[in-house]
Motif scaffolding. Sequence first.
Motif, mmCIF file in Angstrom:
data_model
loop_
_atom_site.group_PDB
_atom_site.id
_atom_site.type_symbol
_atom_site.label_atom_id
_atom_site.label_comp_id
_atom_site.label_asym_id
_atom_site.label_seq_id
_atom_site.Cartn_x
_atom_site.Cartn_y
_atom_site.Cartn_z
ATOM 1 N N UNK A 63 42.312 17.199 15.867
ATOM 2 C CA UNK A 63 42.675 18.120 16.946
ATOM 3 C C UNK A 63 41.984 17.786 18.264
ATOM 4 N N UNK A 64 40.962 16.940 18.223
ATOM 5 C CA UNK A 64 40.168 16.658 19.415
ATOM 6 C C UNK A 64 40.787 15.549 20.252
ATOM 7 N N UNK A 65 40.929 15.756 21.555
ATOM 8 C CA UNK A 65 41.449 14.685 22.416
ATOM 9 C C UNK A 65 40.518 13.489 22.481
ATOM 10 N N UNK A 66 39.241 13.678 22.139
ATOM 11 C CA UNK A 66 38.269 12.589 22.162
ATOM 12 C C UNK A 66 37.951 12.089 20.746
ATOM 13 N N UNK A 67 38.695 12.571 19.755
ATOM 14 C CA UNK A 67 38.510 12.183 18.353
ATOM 15 C C UNK A 67 37.123 12.526 17.834
ATOM 16 N N UNK A 68 36.539 13.604 18.362
ATOM 17 C CA UNK A 68 35.245 14.075 17.875
ATOM 18 C C UNK A 68 35.471 15.111 16.784
ATOM 19 N N UNK A 69 34.688 15.075 15.704
ATOM 20 C CA UNK A 69 34.964 15.972 14.581
ATOM 21 C C UNK A 69 34.689 17.435 14.866
ATOM 22 N N UNK A 78 13.990 18.857 -0.316
ATOM 23 C CA UNK A 78 12.535 18.770 -0.246
ATOM 24 C C UNK A 78 12.028 19.344 1.063
ATOM 25 N N UNK A 79 11.174 18.585 1.747
ATOM 26 C CA UNK A 79 10.632 19.023 3.033
ATOM 27 C C UNK A 79 11.511 18.616 4.205
ATOM 28 N N UNK A 80 12.668 18.101 3.912
ATOM 29 C CA UNK A 80 13.565 17.609 4.947
ATOM 30 C C UNK A 80 14.905 18.332 4.878
ATOM 31 N N UNK A 81 15.647 18.283 5.972
ATOM 32 C CA UNK A 81 17.035 18.733 5.990
ATOM 33 C C UNK A 81 17.926 17.524 6.205
ATOM 34 N N UNK A 82 18.942 17.407 5.358
ATOM 35 C CA UNK A 82 19.945 16.359 5.499
ATOM 36 C C UNK A 82 21.091 16.903 6.339
ATOM 37 N N UNK A 83 21.389 16.214 7.429
ATOM 38 C CA UNK A 83 22.519 16.559 8.285
ATOM 39 C C UNK A 83 23.614 15.526 8.057
ATOM 40 N N UNK A 84 24.827 15.982 7.758
ATOM 41 C CA UNK A 84 25.940 15.059 7.567
ATOM 42 C C UNK A 84 26.969 15.285 8.672
ATOM 43 N N UNK A 85 27.453 14.179 9.223
ATOM 44 C CA UNK A 85 28.465 14.206 10.279
ATOM 45 C C UNK A 85 29.637 13.315 9.865
ATOM 46 N N UNK A 86 30.531 13.800 9.021
ATOM 47 C CA UNK A 86 31.716 12.996 8.700
ATOM 48 C C UNK A 86 32.527 12.737 9.974
ATOM 49 N N UNK A 87 32.892 11.489 10.199
ATOM 50 C CA UNK A 87 33.669 11.069 11.363
ATOM 51 C C UNK A 87 32.896 11.206 12.675
ATOM 52 N N UNK A 88 31.577 11.415 12.589
ATOM 53 C CA UNK A 88 30.777 11.612 13.798
ATOM 54 C C UNK A 88 29.559 10.714 13.844
ATOM 55 N N UNK A 89 28.878 10.757 14.988
ATOM 56 C CA UNK A 89 27.709 9.908 15.204
ATOM 57 C C UNK A 89 26.748 10.560 16.189
ATOM 58 N N UNK A 90 26.777 11.871 16.275
ATOM 59 C CA UNK A 90 25.980 12.585 17.269
ATOM 60 C C UNK A 90 24.502 12.260 17.228
ATOM 61 N N UNK A 91 23.925 12.174 16.024
ATOM 62 C CA UNK A 91 22.482 11.961 15.906
ATOM 63 C C UNK A 91 22.037 10.612 16.433
ATOM 64 N N UNK A 92 22.973 9.664 16.558
ATOM 65 C CA UNK A 92 22.615 8.349 17.080
ATOM 66 C C UNK A 92 22.381 8.378 18.590
ATOM 67 N N UNK A 93 22.851 9.421 19.259
ATOM 68 C CA UNK A 93 22.658 9.529 20.703
ATOM 69 C C UNK A 93 21.209 9.792 21.048
ATOM 70 N N UNK A 94 20.642 9.088 22.028
ATOM 71 C CA UNK A 94 19.224 9.251 22.348
ATOM 72 C C UNK A 94 18.839 10.665 22.750
ATOM 73 N N UNK A 95 19.703 11.363 23.473
ATOM 74 C CA UNK A 95 19.379 12.729 23.875
ATOM 75 C C UNK A 95 19.325 13.654 22.669
ATOM 76 N N UNK A 96 20.263 13.471 21.744
ATOM 77 C CA UNK A 96 20.308 14.340 20.560
ATOM 78 C C UNK A 96 19.091 14.110 19.677
ATOM 79 N N UNK A 97 18.809 12.859 19.368
ATOM 80 C CA UNK A 97 17.692 12.629 18.451
ATOM 81 C C UNK A 97 16.345 12.964 19.093
#
Length: 204
Positions: A63-69, A78-97
């Motif tokens: 549905x996204x004009x930019x093909x973003x999920x 455990x002591x961590x949270x797993x974030x999953x982004x099917x069809x996405x890559x947000x966490x790879x962005x320097x501002x996000x991480x």
Amino acid sequence: MVTDPCAEFRWLDGLWAGDIYCASFVRDLSPREALTRFKTDANTIEEVTYEKVCERAAAGQEASPRALPGYIGAVEVGDWTLIVEPFGWGAAGPDVRARVSRGTEIVVITRHGYSTQEFIHEIDGETITYFDLIAPELRWGSDPNRWADAMREVGLDPDHDDSMGPHPDFGFANVFALASKITKIHLSEDVLGRPFLGAETIEK
């Protein structure tokens, strides 16, 4: 007898449906706080299955004009949270991480069938080690060699010389095995059967 150092992660090689997928591990944040740092719409946070996360992400991408999920999921491991982004890559962005890793750390793994595929370890906004999965010998960051020994142990050659031949074959099991060296998480398949928190991202 030769043992496979990545055996417990081999199930992940078949998990990555589609051309694009991102998985991130964030230390000492709850799933809800991690989703908030990813800039999701707090009003849409809900308990969902992993399958529903994938379905909502696929529908959002179509549905996204930019093909973003426009949809991501989170689960505590455990002591961590797993974030999953099917069809996405947000966490790879320097501002996000940088935002997500503030006061803590994040390990990011991306698959992108026609672009950069990344492994990133960042602490409190500082990139410690970064490399493209197709060339793990080309690393940068404040400490690019911090995980070089661990890379060797899991079959990711940090010293590869193209003149000596192609890279050894590897799958995402190897990459998750490296993440396990950092997080100390032994990610079993049953994690996908746990209740996730899902949310719509603000950017779509």
